[in-house]
Design an enzyme around this catalytic site. Sequence first.
Site, PDB file in Angstrom:
ATOM      1  N   CYS A   1       0.838  -1.197   0.000  1.00  0.00           N
ATOM      2  CA  CYS A   1       0.000   0.000   0.000  1.00  0.00           C
ATOM      3  C   CYS A   1       0.879   1.256   0.000  1.00  0.00           C
ATOM      4  O   CYS A   1       1.638   1.474  -0.927  1.00  0.00           O
ATOM      5  CB  CYS A   1      -1.000  -0.050   1.158  1.00  0.00           C
ATOM      6  SG  CYS A   1      -2.326   1.179   1.013  1.00  0.00           S
TER       7      CYS A   1
ATOM      8  N   HIS B   1      -3.855  -4.932  -0.221  1.00  0.00           N
ATOM      9  CA  HIS B   1      -3.464  -5.499   1.074  1.00  0.00           C
ATOM     10  C   HIS B   1      -3.547  -7.025   0.999  1.00  0.00           C
ATOM     11  O   HIS B   1      -4.625  -7.586   1.164  1.00  0.00           O
ATOM     12  CB  HIS B   1      -4.393  -4.986   2.179  1.00  0.00           C
ATOM     13  CG  HIS B   1      -4.150  -3.557   2.518  1.00  0.00           C
ATOM     14  ND1 HIS B   1      -3.225  -3.166   3.452  1.00  0.00           N
ATOM     15  CD2 HIS B   1      -4.694  -2.424   2.017  1.00  0.00           C
ATOM     16  CE1 HIS B   1      -3.218  -1.842   3.525  1.00  0.00           C
ATOM     17  NE2 HIS B   1      -4.090  -1.372   2.662  1.00  0.00           N
TER      18      HIS B   1
ATOM     19  N   GLU C   1      -2.661  -9.146   3.105  1.00  0.00           N
ATOM     20  CA  GLU C   1      -3.054  -9.681   4.421  1.00  0.00           C
ATOM     21  C   GLU C   1      -4.563  -9.609   4.650  1.00  0.00           C
ATOM     22  O   GLU C   1      -5.077 -10.236   5.574  1.00  0.00           O
ATOM     23  CB  GLU C   1      -2.295  -8.947   5.539  1.00  0.00           C
ATOM     24  CG  GLU C   1      -2.785  -7.555   5.890  1.00  0.00           C
ATOM     25  CD  GLU C   1      -2.352  -6.436   4.951  1.00  0.00           C
ATOM     26  OE1 GLU C   1      -2.604  -5.265   5.288  1.00  0.00           O
ATOM     27  OE2 GLU C   1      -1.761  -6.717   3.877  1.00  0.00           O
TER      28      GLU C   1
END
Length: 193
Positions: A77, A175, A177
């Site tokens: 990001c 992202h 994750e």
Amino acid sequence: MKIVIINYGAGNIQSIRFAIERLGYEAILSNDVEEIKNADKVIFPGVGEASSAMKMLKATGLDTIIPTLTQPVLGICLGMQLMCNYSEEGDTTGLGIFNVDVKRFENIVKVPQIGWNQIKGLGSKIFNDVKEGAYMYLVHSYYAPLTKETIATTEYGVQYSTALQKANFYGVQFHPEKSSTDGANILENFLNL
């Protein structure tokens, strides 16, 4: 394997750490230069505003260390955006790893882009076992235009670089994750480089 997540005060680092733990690895949160230099893999996260994040990097000397790293480095990001030459956000000079300037989305689209969007043109080992058109989770108002270092694209009013690579440096705008199984695959592929 020693995995270091750079902890410089501008990142949702716990969610990245938990995602790595779910893959069966352990990660250290650190802003210690020697620890970062000696890591096998380095993750450079970022959430927030570019100029204040760059000030935090400069305060710890990390702005001069990150571009010299030789092991695989993954910017996520804002981390990816700070690896570029420049960002319109806060008129910020970046780390100059990726040869591209980060721009703000035009007001023809809702800004920030928040939610799931597809990644296409996947051109790197970090996308092994990720299907063309997979959906990733994104939250951002600024983007990196297409460049020769682009390894994945996303369409949002404009086609832009959703992932970049130059030598041992990788960057993803999304992202991983927070991007379900495909995001976990990308993290695992990075850790297996």
